[in-house]
Motif scaffolding. Structure first.
Motif, short mmCIF file in Angstrom:
data_model
loop_
_atom_site.label_atom_id
_atom_site.label_comp_id
_atom_site.label_asym_id
_atom_site.label_seq_id
_atom_site.Cartn_x
_atom_site.Cartn_y
_atom_site.Cartn_z
N LEU A 1 0.83 -1.20 0.00
CA LEU A 1 0.00 0.00 0.00
C LEU A 1 0.87 1.25 0.00
CD1 LEU A 1 -2.99 1.01 0.19
CD2 LEU A 1 -2.66 1.10 2.67
N CYS A 2 1.94 1.22 0.77
CA CYS A 2 2.87 2.35 0.81
C CYS A 2 3.50 2.57 -0.56
CB CYS A 2 3.97 2.11 1.85
SG CYS A 2 3.39 2.13 3.55
N GLY A 3 3.88 1.47 -1.20
CA GLY A 3 4.48 1.59 -2.53
C GLY A 3 3.54 2.26 -3.51
N ILE A 4 2.27 1.89 -3.47
CA ILE A 4 1.27 2.48 -4.37
C ILE A 4 1.11 3.97 -4.10
CG2 ILE A 4 -1.19 2.49 -4.96
CD1 ILE A 4 -1.17 -0.56 -4.41
N GLY A 5 0.97 4.33 -2.82
CA GLY A 5 0.78 5.74 -2.48
C GLY A 5 1.99 6.59 -2.80
N VAL A 6 3.18 6.12 -2.43
CA VAL A 6 4.40 6.90 -2.62
C VAL A 6 4.71 7.09 -4.11
CG1 VAL A 6 6.92 6.83 -2.36
CG2 VAL A 6 5.44 6.37 -0.39
N PHE A 7 4.62 6.02 -4.90
CA PHE A 7 4.99 6.14 -6.31
C PHE A 7 3.91 6.81 -7.15
CE2 PHE A 7 8.79 3.96 -5.39
CZ PHE A 7 9.64 4.26 -6.45
N SER A 8 2.67 6.77 -6.71
CA SER A 8 1.66 7.59 -7.38
C SER A 8 2.03 9.07 -7.23
CB SER A 8 0.28 7.33 -6.77
OG SER A 8 -0.15 6.02 -7.01
N ALA A 9 2.44 9.44 -6.03
CA ALA A 9 2.83 10.83 -5.78
C ALA A 9 4.10 11.19 -6.53
CB ALA A 9 3.02 11.04 -4.27
N LEU A 10 5.06 10.27 -6.59
CA LEU A 10 6.31 10.54 -7.31
C LEU A 10 6.04 10.66 -8.82
CD1 LEU A 10 8.82 8.19 -5.45
CD2 LEU A 10 8.68 10.69 -5.31
N GLY A 11 5.07 9.88 -9.33
CA GLY A 11 4.70 10.02 -10.74
C GLY A 11 4.16 11.40 -11.04
N PHE A 12 3.36 11.93 -10.13
CA PHE A 12 2.86 13.29 -10.28
C PHE A 12 4.00 14.29 -10.28
CE2 PHE A 12 2.10 17.19 -7.85
CZ PHE A 12 1.26 17.86 -8.73
N MET A 13 4.94 14.11 -9.35
CA MET A 13 6.05 15.04 -9.25
C MET A 13 6.90 15.03 -10.51
SD MET A 13 8.99 15.17 -6.28
CE MET A 13 10.33 16.36 -6.34
N ALA A 14 7.11 13.83 -11.06
CA ALA A 14 7.90 13.72 -12.28
C ALA A 14 7.21 14.44 -13.44
CB ALA A 14 8.12 12.24 -12.63
N GLN A 15 5.90 14.27 -13.56
CA GLN A 15 5.16 14.93 -14.63
C GLN A 15 5.17 16.45 -14.45
OE1 GLN A 15 0.65 15.21 -15.18
NE2 GLN A 15 1.15 13.45 -16.47
N ALA A 16 5.00 16.89 -13.22
CA ALA A 16 4.95 18.33 -12.94
C ALA A 16 6.28 19.00 -13.25
CB ALA A 16 4.57 18.57 -11.49
N SER A 17 7.38 18.28 -13.04
CA SER A 17 8.71 18.86 -13.27
C SER A 17 9.27 18.52 -14.65
CB SER A 17 9.69 18.38 -12.19
OG SER A 17 9.77 16.96 -12.18
N GLY A 18 8.51 17.74 -15.44
CA GLY A 18 8.95 17.38 -16.78
C GLY A 18 10.14 16.45 -16.81
N THR A 19 10.27 15.58 -15.80
CA THR A 19 11.39 14.65 -15.73
C THR A 19 10.86 13.22 -15.64
OG1 THR A 19 11.46 14.82 -13.31
CG2 THR A 19 12.84 16.34 -14.57
N GLN A 20 11.79 12.28 -15.53
CA GLN A 20 11.44 10.88 -15.36
C GLN A 20 11.27 10.56 -13.87
OE1 GLN A 20 10.92 8.72 -18.03
NE2 GLN A 20 11.13 10.64 -19.18
N VAL A 21 10.50 9.52 -13.58
CA VAL A 21 10.32 9.10 -12.19
C VAL A 21 11.66 8.77 -11.54
CG1 VAL A 21 9.28 7.35 -10.68
CG2 VAL A 21 7.97 8.27 -12.60
N SER A 22 12.57 8.20 -12.33
CA SER A 22 13.89 7.82 -11.80
C SER A 22 14.64 9.01 -11.24
CB SER A 22 14.72 7.15 -12.89
OG SER A 22 14.90 8.02 -13.99
N GLU A 23 14.33 10.21 -11.74
CA GLU A 23 15.05 11.41 -11.29
C GLU A 23 14.48 12.00 -10.01
OE1 GLU A 23 15.99 14.29 -14.34
OE2 GLU A 23 15.67 12.79 -15.90
N VAL A 24 13.26 11.61 -9.66
CA VAL A 24 12.65 12.15 -8.44
C VAL A 24 12.49 11.09 -7.36
CG1 VAL A 24 11.43 13.96 -9.68
CG2 VAL A 24 10.30 11.76 -9.29
N ALA A 25 12.69 9.81 -7.72
CA ALA A 25 12.52 8.73 -6.75
C ALA A 25 13.63 8.76 -5.72
CB ALA A 25 12.49 7.38 -7.45
N SER A 26 13.26 8.59 -4.47
CA SER A 26 14.23 8.52 -3.38
C SER A 26 13.61 7.75 -2.23
CB SER A 26 14.64 9.92 -2.91
OG SER A 26 13.52 10.62 -2.40
N GLY A 27 14.44 7.40 -1.28
CA GLY A 27 13.95 6.68 -0.11
C GLY A 27 14.41 7.35 1.16
N GLY A 28 13.94 6.83 2.29
CA GLY A 28 14.41 7.30 3.59
C GLY A 28 14.06 8.75 3.87
N ILE A 29 14.96 9.42 4.54
CA ILE A 29 14.74 10.80 4.95
C ILE A 29 14.52 11.71 3.75
CG2 ILE A 29 15.88 12.78 6.02
CD1 ILE A 29 17.06 10.83 8.06
#
Length: 519
Positions: free
Chosen positions: A279-307
């Motif tokens: 469930l966490c994976g679904i929520g977090v990466f849905s949000a990261l997908g939005f961030m990637a689209q908003a910034s015009g980049t790939q998900v790989s460039e905005v994905a991170s973990g931890g702090i």
């Protein structure tokens, strides 16, 4: 000398009122910060959808079987981690105290992260981090000093106050006892956590670009399964997230009725924890997908973990997303709830051990344990050097604390004490899942071998370079030094005599109805 029923001892130690409360408490311990900010990124980095296969194999061959081992030790021997090992054989008590030491160290820095989450939940309302969440986190919020400055006593009020508040709340919970404090907190908080995070997931799925994030997470990279590092990551994630191997589940299972189905309970806890991680994976990466689209980049460039995910990436998402404030409050409230239930379980390991070893009341033991840990926590993690010290301690105590003591405990129980058949008989007495030769093989050979492989790999990597590029003396003191100190302290405390009247034996036939103790 007189004899007294074992129930007298249980009444003194405290107990959960029902199996349901125990399961909620165990889930509360397992579901922590690591589920929310560690699992999504680990899965993404290790094959995406393909990672689910080694993850499930690790859960079934190592996670749940080890959970059974912890349950058997605590439930059969009716004690904290040190007492449970002492009741197997007096000379192995140090393993339990080693686990207690690990919990004490984790508690010191865990409270700080909860404190940060408290502040960020309020920051989410007006997006106080401004246009640059990364600069705000390390600068205006933490006022992080350069690592070369070492440990400072330059306190940051914005960190100090919430950390103190967290400790006041948690100490109050611990003082209430096993049922009214630990149990009641979990029964209330876990449903709230599930509802809050489910609401967060719904909000995240509605964001533009959410599907891109889910594709990035779940698109399988089958070639990754040929990499031994991916399998090592799966086993490591299971141990980090299930709260196994360092005393928590031993302690909790000692508070359960003698006729409780422990194996059935283990399956519920194991799959509930993994379900929440997905469930966490679904929520977090849905949000990261939005961030990637908003910034015009790939998900790989905005994905991170931890702090980085919690305090940099998510604030950036909150700033851009529709209903961002709601997403922020839900996200950080989830971190707070998951953190508190886990911190409560971590502290309970230490308090229970101290009560078992010495003649102390619940409140007395809570104060003796919690106040010194809280003071060290505030002194170390309310200053400008917080981030450096926390990163070093967390890395080393997880890798060379939790994983190492897990391997040692399995080898001690399986090969030194030859106790696995005994423990299997106990689990089978009331368990709904039969524990047979497959479990003994996993605990004595397969899981220790896999974890040893991970440890050797991690040790080589750590020895090859100074961790994180930090000053070598800091890594030596707060990394290697802390990991070694918990072992040394464990050995020394184990040499202290038990309080008079403490029974160090249990009946060999595992029949609790015949158990009497010598006082």
């Amino acid at each position: 000398m007189t004899t007294a029923p074992a129930q007298t001892e249980e009444a003194t130690r405290g107990a959960f009122s029902s199996r349901k409360v125990f399961i909620f408490a165990a889930i509360g311990s397992a579901v922590g910060l690591g589920n929310i900010w560690r699992f999504p990124y680990v899965a993404y980095e290790n094959g995406g959808g393909a990672f689910i296969l080694p993850y499930l194999i690790a859960l079934l061959t190592a996670g749940i079987p080890f959970l059974f081992l912890d349950y058997a030790l605590g439930h059969r021997n009716r004690g904290s981690a040190p007492l449970s090992f002492a009741r197997l054989r007096r000379g192995t008590e140090f393993v339990g105290w080693w686990q207690v030491g690990i919990c004490a160290i984790i508690a010191i820095y865990y409270a700080a992260i909860i404190g940060w989450s408290v502040r960020y939940m309020f920051f989410s309302v007006d997006k106080a981090w401004g246009d640059d969440p990364e600069k705000f986190f390390g600068g205006e919020f933490l006022r992080a000093a350069d690592p070369s400055a070492g440990v400072t006593l330059d306190f940051v009020p914005g960190i100090l106050v919430p950390v103190v508040v967290v400790w006041v709340v948690v100490i109050g919970i611990m003082a209430l006892g096993v049922q009214k404090g630990v149990g009641a907190t979990s029964v209330i908080f876990i449903p709230v956590l599930l509802l809050a995070f489910a609401a967060l997931v719904v909000q995240a799925l509605l964001l533009p670009g959410a599907i891109d994030g889910l594709n990035a997470l779940f698109t399988p990279n089958w070639a990754a399964l040929q990499d031994t590092g991916v399998w090592a990551a799966a086993f490591g994630q299971i141990f980090f997230s299930l709260s196994i191997g360092f005393g928590i589940m031993i302690t909790y299972s000692s508070y359960v009725g003698r006729k409780t189905d422990m194996t059935g309970s283990g399956l519920v806890v194991g799959f509930a924890n993994s379900g929440f991680e997905l469930l966490c994976g679904i929520g977090v990466f849905s949000a990261l997908g939005f961030m990637a689209q908003a910034s015009g980049t790939q998900v790989s460039e905005v994905a991170s973990g931890g702090i980085g995910l919690a305090f940099i990436a998510f604030p950036a998402i909150i700033s851009e997303a529709p209903a961002g404030s709601i997403i922020g409050v839900l996200f950080f409230a989830s971190l707070i709830i998951a953190g508190v239930t886990s911190l409560v379980s971590i502290l309970e390991v230490v308090i229970s051990a101290v009560r078992d070893k010495f003649e102390m009341t619940r409140i007395g033991a809570t104060m003796v344990v919690s106040l010194p840990i809280a003071v060290v926590s505030v002194l170390l993690f309310s200053t400008t050097s917080t981030l450096t010290v926390l990163d070093i301690m967390d890395n080393f105590i997880n890798k060379f604390g939790i994983l190492l003591v897990a391997v040692v405990s399995m080898l001690v129980v399986a090969w030194l004490l030859r106790a696995l058949p005994r423990l299997a008989r106990h689990l089978n007495r009331y368990g709904s899942i039969p524990v047979k030769g497959w479990w003994i093989a996993l605990m004595s050979v397969v899981t220790p071998a896999v974890l040893t492989f991970i440890l050797v790999k991690e040790f080589r990597d750590a020895a090859a370079t100074t961790y994180g590029g930090y000053p070598e003396w800091m890594v030596t003191v707060f990394g290697w030094g802390v990991a070694l100190a918990v072992i040394v302290v464990g050995v020394l405390v184990a040499r202290v005599k038990w309080r008079p009247g403490t029974p160090l034996t249990v009946p060999q036939d595992d029949d609790p109805t015949t158990m009497e103790v010598t006082r």
